[in-house]
Design an enzyme around this catalytic site. Structure first.
Site, PDB file in Angstrom:
ATOM      1  N   HIS A   1       1.599  -6.153  -1.389  1.00 14.08           N
ATOM      2  CA  HIS A   1       2.109  -4.780  -1.270  1.00 14.08           C
ATOM      3  C   HIS A   1       3.645  -4.702  -1.361  1.00 14.08           C
ATOM      4  O   HIS A   1       4.208  -3.950  -2.152  1.00 14.08           O
ATOM      5  CB  HIS A   1       1.725  -4.186   0.089  1.00 14.08           C
ATOM      6  CG  HIS A   1       0.279  -4.228   0.431  1.00 14.08           C
ATOM      7  ND1 HIS A   1      -0.595  -3.219   0.107  1.00 14.08           N
ATOM      8  CD2 HIS A   1      -0.451  -5.144   1.107  1.00 14.08           C
ATOM      9  CE1 HIS A   1      -1.807  -3.500   0.569  1.00 14.08           C
ATOM     10  NE2 HIS A   1      -1.740  -4.673   1.183  1.00 14.08           N
TER      11      HIS A   1
HETATM   12  C1  BDR Z   1       1.609  -3.236   4.726  1.00 16.09           C
HETATM   13  O1  BDR Z   1       1.150  -3.693   6.002  1.00 16.09           O
HETATM   14  C2  BDR Z   1       1.576  -4.993   6.233  1.00 16.09           C
HETATM   15  O2  BDR Z   1       0.540  -5.786   6.766  1.00 16.09           O
HETATM   16  C3  BDR Z   1       2.106  -5.535   4.942  1.00 16.09           C
HETATM   17  O3  BDR Z   1       3.188  -6.416   5.175  1.00 16.09           O
HETATM   18  C4  BDR Z   1       2.528  -4.309   4.183  1.00 16.09           C
HETATM   19  O4  BDR Z   1       3.869  -3.973   4.455  1.00 16.09           O
HETATM   20  C5  BDR Z   1       0.386  -2.923   3.885  1.00 16.09           C
HETATM   21  O5  BDR Z   1      -0.378  -1.927   4.479  1.00 16.09           O
END
Ligand code: BDR
Ligand code: CA
Length: 315
Positions: free
Chosen positions: A240
């Protein structure tokens, strides 16, 4: 050409680590600071990970500590299942040599933005607590910022049906930030569409040849992500946070559309933590957010490969 000054605020985090590595490989960026916030793991671990990443990737930047807890939320839950106990998979940091900055995350973010007279680009890849605290303490902060990007929100959730993790951890902070700053929102609708395949991870692992600390870090993160992404219910094939950085590096990776967006922050509401997007313009409010709607997945994957090649050339 003058480099673009960048601060990354986040909660490292496996995908945060990829994001920071990607930003550091970009010749157009000057990484000014990493600021740590609570999120994927408790604050003491995200702080340590930010410090460890700075040294492993050999980044000449400040690291500042930020919030330990969300603004008001009474309970916390971390994402150790996805990121491992330490937050960075199987990585163990050696003894670290550098000290954190004396300033809090919010003082550093504000002071560095003022110093750069409106040129600073801020990328937030964790809960928005530090950014909300910057805005509370320094109401004139928006005028010193060139652009603001987040990984968070989107058109659906991953903690609940509607709420994405970063927004869900501190919905009040997110609400305040969306009210005060123009946000480029890289949400789940595009990060899910940018997921890596097993073959992509194999290629990354094979490109991560060498024994310098950065390439070892990327190799370990890739092996961890590939292994976890094969387990059901794990989303480690989605990097992400790195997509947000990629979108700052290259405007063709993500296509944005302007909409009015607010965050539902009331505890007890079914959709608490949702970034509510006024797609049909029914609120009559002016757009305050550039919502990522489409992603060029092959381009993103190629940027990750290029990052691996960059660190591999360092021996
Ligand atoms: C986001 O949540 C975190 O676990 C990841 O680092 C990312 O920023 C995705 O939903
Ligand atoms: Ca994150």
């Amino acid at each position: 050409m003058r480099k673009i000054p960048i601060i990354i605020d986040g909660d490292p985090g496996v995908d945060d680590s990829f994001a920071i590595a990607l930003a550091n490989s970009c010749p157009d960026f000057e990484l000014v600071a990493l600021t740590a916030v609570e999120g994927n793991v408790p604050a003491e671990k995200t702080r340590l990970n930010a410090m460890g990443l700075r040294e492993a990737l050999d980044i000449n930047c400040a690291v500042a500590y930020g919030a330990e807890l969300p603004l008001e939320k009474a309970y916390l839950s971390y994402a150790e299942k996805t990121h491992g106990e330490s937050g960075v998979g199987t990585i163990q940091w050696p003894e670290l040599k550098k000290a954190p900055d004396d300033r809090s995350a919010w003082d550093l973010i504000y002071e560095e933005a003022v110093k750069r007279k409106g040129e600073l680009v801020l990328i937030a890849i964790g809960p928005l607590t530090n950014i909300a605290l910057t805005l509370r303490k320094y109401p004139d902060f928006p005028q010193y910022l060139k652009r603001f990007y987040i990984m968070g929100g989107g058109t659906f959730g991953n903690v609940t049906k509607q709420a994405e993790f970063n927004i869900w951890v501190d919905p009040l902070a997110a609400r305040e930030v969306f009210e005060k700053l123009e946000v480029h929102m890289v949400g789940l609708n595009v990060t899910h569409a940018s997921a890596l395949t097993e073959k992509d991870f194999d290629q990354m692992i094979s490109l991560c040849k060498g024994e310098n600390s950065a390439i070892r870090l990327l190799r370990d993160l890739s092996v961890f992500s590939k292994r976890n992404s094969l387990k059901s219910g794990m989303d480690n094939h989605i990097i992400h946070d790195a997509l947000t950085v990629a979108s700052v590096m290259d405007s063709e990776v993500v296509r944005y559309e302007p909409y009015y967006v607010y965050v539902e922050d009331k505890e007890g509401m079914e959709n608490v933590g949702e970034t509510v997007i006024d797609l049909a313009g029914q609120s009559g409010n002016q757009p305050n957010c550039l919502v990522a709607m489409e992603v060029n997945q092959p381009k993103f994957v190629e940027m990750l490969m290029e990052m691996c090649r960059y660190y591999a050339t360092k021996g």
